[in-house]
Motif scaffolding. Structure first.
Motif, PDB file in Angstrom:
ATOM      1  N   TRP A  30      -4.870   2.768  11.017  1.00 27.38           N
ATOM      2  CA  TRP A  30      -5.642   1.536  10.855  1.00 27.38           C
ATOM      3  C   TRP A  30      -5.030   0.604   9.825  1.00 27.38           C
ATOM      4  O   TRP A  30      -5.421  -0.548   9.709  1.00 27.38           O
ATOM      5  N   ASP A  31      -4.118   1.107   9.029  1.00 23.54           N
ATOM      6  CA  ASP A  31      -3.558   0.297   7.952  1.00 23.54           C
ATOM      7  C   ASP A  31      -2.218  -0.342   8.293  1.00 23.54           C
ATOM      8  O   ASP A  31      -1.613  -0.996   7.453  1.00 23.54           O
ATOM      9  N   GLY A  56      -6.813   3.868   4.873  1.00 15.78           N
ATOM     10  CA  GLY A  56      -5.991   3.776   3.660  1.00 15.78           C
ATOM     11  C   GLY A  56      -4.603   4.355   3.839  1.00 15.78           C
ATOM     12  O   GLY A  56      -3.643   3.908   3.199  1.00 15.78           O
ATOM     13  N   ASN A  93       0.840  -1.195   0.000  1.00 16.55           N
ATOM     14  CA  ASN A  93       0.000   0.000   0.000  1.00 16.55           C
ATOM     15  C   ASN A  93       0.875   1.245   0.000  1.00 16.55           C
ATOM     16  O   ASN A  93       1.301   1.720   1.049  1.00 16.55           O
TER      17      ASN A  93
END
Ligand code: SF4
Ligand code: SF4
Ligand code: FES
Lengths: 287, 322
Positions: free
Chosen positions: B206-207, B202, B167
């Protein structure tokens, strides 16, 4: 030899085969098991995000259950192992925090002392039983090319696991490789062996989780592995349960069985697929 | 002491592909990796490129990959490295992404610096620039930063981060630890905006896939992962958390533990996802077929459930909202 077994939630719910095979292996190795049935969830690497103190308190209680019995605490899941060890390391160096936690525990008649060892089943049996003794119980040599997949929380952070995982080098661990060889299989090396499966973001960022898992499945397959073995049931969920969905979405054609670590031992010890619970796998295990 | 070094060489302007050069060196027992690189450059091959400046673990420029581990060359004793990795030491750049390689061990860290910039890595406060006396910071205020201020921006964590591999938008461990460095600073006036920024799905907290790689590599003991945990805590404490799938997932554990003592896997997914739960149907069907799903009527409970519920109630430091 007797262990206080902290099963974790997964072994009681979505991976019953993990608990089954662990009990078989313990039986063969002459280890008595007392399951900590009154334990709580460890928070699975997420509870501390919501409330760190709460996470410490409930895990301190979990550890108390093993302390009370005077037994080594043994886990079956990398993340449980890390959560419990983290709690122990924090409390053991911080008297004030320990006191705060013990105030809460005291209301229920517990007191955290900090005198029990917490080990993942893999390292517990290697430390207490050893490769040589394990080898004596082989009834069916593995004869398979197996790709070890460690999962993060059993090797990192090395400081937290210090003394509990045979001081594994997180960049060059060797317990699972050695075990595969001892069980007369061939250990296969591949680029993503020590990487992350992405399980912990599977809900909030599914593509990331799937991409990371896909890389592992692809690398192990390309390296010629006939199976993957992992000590972590959460990795297992990603690698086994989600494998077909991932193959479809990532447009890949892998189809590789994934064993839990105790299942691999149970197979070599001659237990049948039924005894082990291989029928619970999504990707068929047929050796 | 004799050491063998295999060093990554690549000049994108001339070479088609990278290769490794092997060097055998004679060095002092207490030599560090940077001494070895200097020895090569000064005595064997002046064309070897790498970064270094302070030689004291302060500037962060000498970070390289040693047998798979991101390290500061100037802080890595060769003797220890040989104990950890064996006789042959392999030195590579932090990233082998071709587009990032400038030459040999030197990479363009633009992606790293961009993320650092995005989190506004400076104090945001109305401060009198000409105060009558010094602005003192109390020891306990410094402690609150939990060493997040030790970061030297070497990039070791960023280029080891498992989430970033999948990501590119993820802010990464350094920028998040930097956010905490200011959100935990009592003088900073932008705490809420900072938390709102890293709460975004994103890119933010939390990623993080919780791989722990950043703790393992950080040469300054910053422990970015724990800073991310504490950002999560601040996000809940300050009421910044949005009711998204991730926040509900974290909260959901408390609900489930109170009810069963252990996790109700199925309910947790349902609670977190709400209506979107349908997207898990294919896996759920497979799990159902293989006896991997527990239903309300056969959901196991911890034998200590009553006790656990009470313990959660008296230990929770804040309430669930909604
Ligand atoms: S723990 Fe999180 S931030 Fe740290 S390296 Fe892993 S994914 Fe990146
Ligand atoms: S957090 Fe540590 S590893 Fe990451 S950039 Fe800062 S000093 Fe380097
Ligand atoms: S040269 Fe400055 S940190 Fe190594």
């Amino acid at each position: 030899m007797k262990y206080a077994l902290y099963t974790g939630c997964t072994a009681k719910e979505s991976t019953p085969e993990l608990l089954k095979s662990t009990l078989l292996v313990a039986k063969t190795l002459g280890i008595e098991i007392e399951v900590l049935n009154e334990a709580s969830c460890c928070g699975a690497g997420h509870l501390q995000d919501f409330d760190e103190f709460l996470s410490l308190v409930i895990n301190a209680r979990n550890i108390c259950l093993a302390e009370k019995r005077g037994l080594k605490m043994v886990t079956l899941c990398n993340t449980c192992q890390l959560m419990l060890e983290n709690t122990k390391r924090k409390l053991d160096v911080d008297e004030k925090l320990k006191e705060k936690v013990n105030q809460k525990l005291g209301e229920l008649g517990y007191r955290y002392v900090g005198n029990t060892k917490i080990q993942h089943f893999l390292y517990a049996i290697l430390e207490d039983i050893g490769y040589e003794e394990i080898a004596k119980h082989i009834k069916r040599p593995l004869n398979l090319k197996i790709a070890p997949f460690y999962g993060c929380h059993i090797i990192r952070p090395s400081k937290t696991h210090d003394g509990d995982n045979l001081n594994e080098n997180p960049y060059k661990p060797n317990a699972i490789e050695n075990l595969i060889k001892v069980l007369m299989g061939e250990s296969i090396d591949y680029p993503t062996k020590l990487k992350c499966c992405g399980f912990h973001v599977d809900l909030q960022n599914t593509p990331v989780s799937e991409k990371l898992t896909s890389n592992i499945l692809e690398d192990a397959t390309n390296a010629g592995a006939e199976a993957i073995v992992t000590p972590c049931p959460l990795c297992h969920l990603n690698l086994d349960v989600k494998q077909r969905a991932i193959a479809k979405r990532e447009n890949k054609d892998f189809n590789i069985p994934v064993l839990h670590l105790p299942e691999m031992l149970a197979l070599a010890f001659g237990y049948s697929a039924e005894e082990i619970g291989l029928n619970h796998h999504v990707i068929d295990v047929k050796f | 002491m004799e050491i063998t070094l295999k060093v990554y060489r690549f000049n994108p302007k001339k070479d088609d592909k990278p290769h490794f050069d092997k060097y055998k060196l004679e060095l002092r027992e207490d030599a560090v990796l940077l001494d070895a690189l200097n020895e090569i450059k000064w005595k064997f091959d002046g064309s070897l490129s790498y970064r270094r400046s302070c030689r004291h673990g302060i500037c962060g420029s000498c970070a390289v990959k040693l047998n798979g581990k991101n390290v500061l060359a100037c802080k890595t004793p060769l003797k220890e490295a040989i104990e950890d990795f064996g006789e042959v030491l392999i030195v590579e750049p932090l990233s082998k992404n071709r587009e990032k390689i400038i030459k040999d061990l030197v990479i363009d860290k633009k992606d790293f610096w961009d993320k650092n910039k995005k989190v506004k890595p400076y104090l945001i406060a109305n401060i009198d620039e000409h105060p009558e006396k010094e602005n003192l910071v109390k020891p306990e205020e410094v402690e609150a930063l939990e060493n997040a201020d030790y970061c030297i921006a070497c990039g070791c964590c960023f280029y080891a981060c498992e989430s970033i591999r999948a990501n590119k938008d993820f802010l990464g461990p350094q920028a998040l630890a930097k956010t905490y460095r200011f959100s935990a600073d009592g003088r900073d006036e932008a705490k809420k905006e900072r938390l709102e920024f890293v709460d975004k799905l994103g890119i933010g907290v939390w990623d993080c896939v919780k791989c722990q790689a950043c703790i393992e590599v950080c040469p300054k003991g910053v422990d970015p992962f724990t800073k991310i945990t504490h950002l999560h805590n601040q996000i809940f404490e300050e009421g910044v958390a949005k009711k998204n799938v991730a926040a509900k997932h974290a909260e959901g554990f408390v609900h489930s533990i109170k009810k069963h003592g252990i996790l109700d896997e199925g309910m947790l997914v349902l609670y977190s996802e709400g209506i979107n739960v349908a997207r898990h149907l294919p896996e759920a069907m497979e799990m159902l077929k293989k006896g991997k799903i527990k239903f309300p009527w056969n959901m196991p409970k911890s034998e200590g459930v009553e006790e656990i519920k009470k313990l959660v109630e008296i230990s929770q430091t804040h309430e669930l909202k909604g």
